[in-house]
Structure formats: structure tokens, C-alpha cells
Design a protein around this motif. Structure first.
Motif, mmCIF file in Angstrom:
data_model
loop_
_atom_site.group_PDB
_atom_site.id
_atom_site.type_symbol
_atom_site.label_atom_id
_atom_site.label_comp_id
_atom_site.label_asym_id
_atom_site.label_seq_id
_atom_site.Cartn_x
_atom_site.Cartn_y
_atom_site.Cartn_z
ATOM 1 N N GLU A 71 0.816 -1.215 0.000
ATOM 2 C CA GLU A 71 0.000 0.000 0.000
ATOM 3 C C GLU A 71 0.850 1.265 0.000
ATOM 4 O OE1 GLU A 71 -1.938 -2.612 3.291
ATOM 5 O OE2 GLU A 71 0.042 -2.373 2.356
ATOM 6 N N ILE A 72 2.165 1.125 0.213
ATOM 7 C CA ILE A 72 3.049 2.281 0.390
ATOM 8 C C ILE A 72 4.031 2.362 -0.773
ATOM 9 C CG2 ILE A 72 4.809 3.335 1.866
ATOM 10 C CD1 ILE A 72 3.476 1.913 4.243
ATOM 11 N N ARG A 73 4.170 3.556 -1.339
ATOM 12 C CA ARG A 73 5.122 3.806 -2.417
ATOM 13 C C ARG A 73 6.021 4.962 -2.004
ATOM 14 N NH1 ARG A 73 2.769 5.280 -8.301
ATOM 15 N NH2 ARG A 73 1.996 7.090 -7.127
ATOM 16 N N PHE A 74 7.318 4.815 -2.237
ATOM 17 C CA PHE A 74 8.287 5.867 -1.930
ATOM 18 C C PHE A 74 8.624 6.644 -3.194
ATOM 19 C CE2 PHE A 74 12.897 7.024 -1.790
ATOM 20 C CZ PHE A 74 12.801 8.058 -0.863
ATOM 21 N N LEU A 75 8.574 7.971 -3.103
ATOM 22 C CA LEU A 75 8.975 8.852 -4.196
ATOM 23 C C LEU A 75 10.000 9.842 -3.648
ATOM 24 C CD1 LEU A 75 5.482 9.572 -5.839
ATOM 25 C CD2 LEU A 75 7.224 7.941 -6.600
ATOM 26 N N GLY A 76 11.279 9.558 -3.891
ATOM 27 C CA GLY A 76 12.350 10.398 -3.378
ATOM 28 C C GLY A 76 12.819 11.419 -4.394
ATOM 29 N N ASN A 77 13.682 12.323 -3.926
ATOM 30 C CA ASN A 77 14.216 13.411 -4.761
ATOM 31 C C ASN A 77 13.097 14.311 -5.293
ATOM 32 O OD1 ASN A 77 16.691 14.571 -5.701
ATOM 33 N ND2 ASN A 77 16.177 13.916 -7.775
ATOM 34 N N VAL A 78 12.021 14.422 -4.517
ATOM 35 C CA VAL A 78 10.890 15.289 -4.863
ATOM 36 C C VAL A 78 10.831 16.390 -3.810
ATOM 37 C CG1 VAL A 78 8.407 15.455 -5.242
ATOM 38 C CG2 VAL A 78 9.642 13.366 -5.917
ATOM 39 N N ASP A 79 11.127 17.609 -4.218
ATOM 40 C CA ASP A 79 11.226 18.735 -3.287
ATOM 41 C C ASP A 79 9.882 19.451 -3.205
ATOM 42 O OD1 ASP A 79 12.058 20.762 -1.658
ATOM 43 O OD2 ASP A 79 13.648 21.493 -2.987
ATOM 44 N N TYR A 80 9.192 19.269 -2.063
ATOM 45 C CA TYR A 80 7.896 19.945 -1.888
ATOM 46 C C TYR A 80 8.109 21.461 -1.911
ATOM 47 C CZ TYR A 80 3.779 22.008 0.103
ATOM 48 O OH TYR A 80 2.688 22.818 0.282
ATOM 49 N N GLY A 81 7.224 22.158 -2.621
ATOM 50 C CA GLY A 81 7.318 23.602 -2.757
ATOM 51 C C GLY A 81 8.128 24.025 -3.964
ATOM 52 N N VAL A 82 8.868 23.077 -4.559
ATOM 53 C CA VAL A 82 9.655 23.346 -5.764
ATOM 54 C C VAL A 82 9.179 22.446 -6.896
ATOM 55 C CG1 VAL A 82 11.961 23.337 -6.784
ATOM 56 C CG2 VAL A 82 11.655 24.069 -4.409
#
Length: 450
Positions: A71-82
Motif C-alpha cells: 500500500e506504500i510507495r516511496f517517491l524520493g528526490n521530490v522537493d515539496y514547494g519546488v
């Protein structure tokens, strides 16, 4: 709702992972994306805990089991607000939880604190933990250094400064950090606590780890080692305080070693009042404090000066403001009611929540964020029928958005590749792991790019 509840959690450290775990254990079907600005997961565990903490690092095993859930997916290198904004998240998810932690040093308003070679603890921690945005080099050219604070972070900083570099080769310490510590000229580390030994905020485990270092002598200075009525009561009623004071008393009474390469000094009832120097740090001026009987302290008007060449302040962390989210700059938290984020009028913003240190402030141990997560998720699930429905809840829709914006996001599978690479690097040199530091290299390995 016939489909699973779509939830975005911004921040893949312990707070975010605990929130995801709590959601998956509910009776409500969920589909969760954990987003993080770093290419790798685990937040504080990877970038805020000293590398010689194997027991705390063991928390990673529990976090990994959670993130392995379908049920869980990781999405890295994603800068919130940018890379992605709140409106985007609300378009793709039914609810958003902010779990971004506390990443900045709390300021200390005394003269000279901004002199060269005066640092916040977070700056040093990020360096020795291989944070991608931290400097690669760190100058340790002074023999005498000061650490201000009486919490676990202060102990971590003092212990790493005093430690022999080769003693860290059994850890995941990056090569550049080993080189920096190997070239250190430090002989004496002075830790200054404003209050007495019974008011120290470190844990017994952290304190005892100071004494597990080769060629380092722990010196508890008797001046300032005082107990008042409140201290005696705390020792009587609190086993943790009792253990801390007993450990310090034992260290104070034992015979000095005299032959160690480095010394770690513990000074109590000493409050910093000024960092001294012209071009760089040349000393620290402290005021001698006294206990008042109720556990608080007051100044005596007596002062001492220590000829230190570096100062590290470990007086607390602060969270950073988030784009399009209310923020209380005085407390360094997102205004909330039990995890429900509040607008400027004090009303809950539908579908927006918070948990962890950005919710309640940077206090307590890592495990305490489980209680935060439970409270927040309980309220989110109570609100589920009133949540605004995502316009594009399909799992792939947010990936298409990131692709359109040219975001080189990483995944859980990508973390597996990076994890294996770091372990292979370590194995080749007889070590458990060697951490990859540059962001671009982390992304390249995670995404299997040549």
C-alpha cells in the motif's frame, strides 16, 4: 468511497513512516505515497543520528518492513514547494500529511555567536552524516572546542569531536568525513550545561556511550556539580535522572587517566554569555549559575573564560516553513489541533494534516513520534467522509506530473539499488557500508542510469 483512500505523506523519516504504518493498520483501504526531498528514505535516521549509534540505526529494520508494504510507495528526490505544490497534492490525493521534521538550528542570541568557526550542531551533524547539501570539508584546526547544550545532540557532537577517526571505520561514515576527523587537531572538548546534572536532558544510554571511546578521558568538573531540593526529588522519583546522576558521580570520583590523547570535559551550571574573538572564535565566556531549590537556575554574576577555537551550539532544532502551509515562527511548528492543520482563523484546513516534530516541536525521542502519528491518523480517519475527493487519484497520474516537470524521482526499488551499492562499497574495504554523499550520484545509482 469505492477506491482506496489516497494519502500523500511529505517526509519519509520516522514520523512519516509511522503515519503510513498506522494508516495501513486501519480498516480503511489506503494507497499511500511517501514523498521526500532526499533521494533516500529514513530522514533523521540517515541524516541526523551519529554513525556510531548501531542500536538507534536498528530502527531502520522496522521502518523497512513498513515501507515494504504494497500500500506504500516511496517517491524520493521530490522537493515539496519546488517540484510539487500543495494544490498539486490535493489534486492527486484525498489527504496530505506533512512530516518534514526539524532541520534548522535554533539560534543562540549572544555576542560573537556568528564569528567564523562558531557553528550550529545541525551543520556539523549534516557533515558527519553525509547530507548531500552539507559541505564536503570541515576544518578541525583548534585544540580546544566548546559544545553548548545538555541534550542528546550535544552529546553526539561532543563524542564525535573527541573520537578517534579510525574508531568510526566500523560505521557507514563517508570517506570525506573520515579524512576530516583524521586530520583533527582537537585535544579537549568542553561541554557546557546551563543547569545542574539532575536537569540534563540526555538519556542514560547516550551518556554512557561517552565512556565507550578508546584514548578519551571523561572529566566531570566538580565546580557546578550541585544538587538542590528539586534535584534530590527528581533522583528519588525518576529512574532516568537517578541513573544519569549516578553515572556522572562515578566518573567524577574515579582516578584520572592522565595519558589519553583527548579529553571530554563536562561543565554544569555554566551559561554561555559571549563568544570571544575578532577574526574567528578565540574563546567562550560563561556565567556561573546556581540552583534555586526548585530546579531552576539564576546567574551569580561570576564569569569564566575558556580559550576555545571553535564553538558548537546544540540548543535545539527548528522546523522550516512549508510553501502554502500556515507556520508559527515563534514555536517553529505548523499550527494544528491534534494533527489537523489550522488556517489563520484557527479553522481546520480540510484534508491537510501534520505529524512529528513539525507538529509538536523537536522534543522527545524517535519513538515518541508514534504517538503523534496515532493521534493524527485517528483524526484523519474520523474526517474521511468529509475529505475533498482527489480529481486525479490514479496512482500513475502523479508520476506523469513529475515526468512532465522533469523531476528525476527515485523509488523504493531504486533505494534497494543504492542500499546494495553502499554495502558493496563497504564490503570491498572490510566495512559494513560506505555512504554515498553527492545527490547526483545517489540519483544516478537509484535510477540505474549510466
Amino acid at each position: 468511497m469505492t477506491r482506496p483512500l489516497r494519502v500523500a505523506i511529505v517526509g519519509a523519516g520516522p514520523a512519516g513512516v509511522y503515519a503510513a504504518d498506522t494508516l495501513t493498520k486501519s480498516e480503511t483501504p489506503v494507497d499511500i505515497d511517501l514523498l521526500d526531498r532526499m533521494p533516500a528514505p529514513y530522514g533523521l535516521i540517515r541524516y541526523g543520528v551519529a554513525p556510531d549509534h548501531p542500536r538507534i540505526k536498528g530502527i531502520v529494520s522496522a521502518l523497512r518492513r513498513v515501507m515494504d508494504k504494497p500500500e506504500i510507495r516511496f517517491l524520493g528526490n521530490v522537493d515539496y514547494g519546488v517540484d510539487i505544490k500543495l494544490d498539486d497534492l490535493r489534486h492527486h490525493y484525498d489527504a496530505v500529511i506533512f512530516a518534514t521534521g526539524a532541520d534548522r538550528d535554533r539560534p543562540l542570541d549572544i555576542p560573537g555567536i556568528d564569528l567564523p568557526h562558531s557553528y550550529g550542531a545541525a551543520e556539523f551533524v549534516y557533515w558527519y552524516d553525509g547530507y548531500p547539501e552539507a559541505p564536503r570539508d570541515w576544518t578541525l584546526d583548534g585544540e580546544q572546542v566548546a559544545v553548548i547544550g545538555a541534550g542528546n545532540v550535544a552529546l553526539d557532537v561532543a563524542r564525535v569531536l573527541a573520537k578517534q577517526a579510525d574508531d568510526l571505520l566500523s560505521t557507514e561514515i563517508p570517506d570525506n568525513v573520515h579524512r576530516g576527523l583524521k586530520n583533527s587537531r582537537v585535544t579537549d572538548v568542553h561541554l557546557f550545561a546551563r543547569r545542574g546534572p539532575a536537569q540534563a536532558r540526555f538519556t542514560p544510554l547516550e551518556l554512557r556511550e561517552l565512556d565507550h571511546q578508546d584514548d578519551v578521558e571523561i572529566i566531570v568538573h566538580p565546580e557546578g556539580f550541585e544538587l538542590d531540593r528539586a534535584s534530590e526529588e527528581a533522583i528519588r522519583t525518576n529512574n532516568q535522572v537517578k541513573t544519569i546522576v549516578k553515572t556522572l558521580q562515578d566518573w567524577a570520583l574515579r582516578d584520572p587517566k592522565h595519558d589519553t590523547a583527548r579529553r571530554l570535559h563536562l561543565h554544569f551550571l555554566r551559561a554561555p554569555v559571549a563568544v570571544l574573538g575578532d577574526e574567528r572564535v578565540e574563546g567562550l565566556k560563561v556565567e556561573v549559575m546556581e540552583l534555586t531549590g526548585d530546579g531552576t537556575v539564576r546567574g551569580t554574576g561570576e564569569y569564566e573564560t575558556y580559550p576555545v577555537q571553535q564553538v558548537y551550539r546544540a540548543v535545539g532544532y527548528l522546523s522550516s516553513p512549508l510553501a502554502d502551509v500556515p507556520f508559527d515562527h515563534a514555536t517553529g511548528t505548523v499550527p494544528n489541533d491534534g494533527g489537523r492543520v489550522l488556517d489563520l482563523d484557527g479553522e481546520p484546513i480540510r484534508g491537510v494534516y501534520t505529524t512529528g516534530w513539525i507538529k509538536r516541536g523537536p522534543v522527545g525521542l524517535i519513538g515518541h513520534t508514534k504517538g503523534d502519528a496515532l493521534e493524527t491518523i485517528t483524526h484523519l480517519l474520523a474526517d474521511r467522509e468529509a475529505l475533498p475527493r482527489a480529481e486525479q487519484p490514479e496512482r500513475d497520474s502523479v508520476l506523469r506530473l513529475l515526468d512532465e516537470r522533469g523531476v528525476a524521482y527515485t523509488t523504493w526499488e531504486g533505494w534497494g539499488r543504492l542500499d546494495a551499492h553502499e554495502k558493496a562499497q563497504g564490503e570491498a574495504r572490510g566495512r559494513e557500508r560506505i555512504k554515498v554523499v553527492p545527490r547526483e550520484e545517489m540519483v544516478r545509482i537509484s535510477r540505474a542510469e549510466s
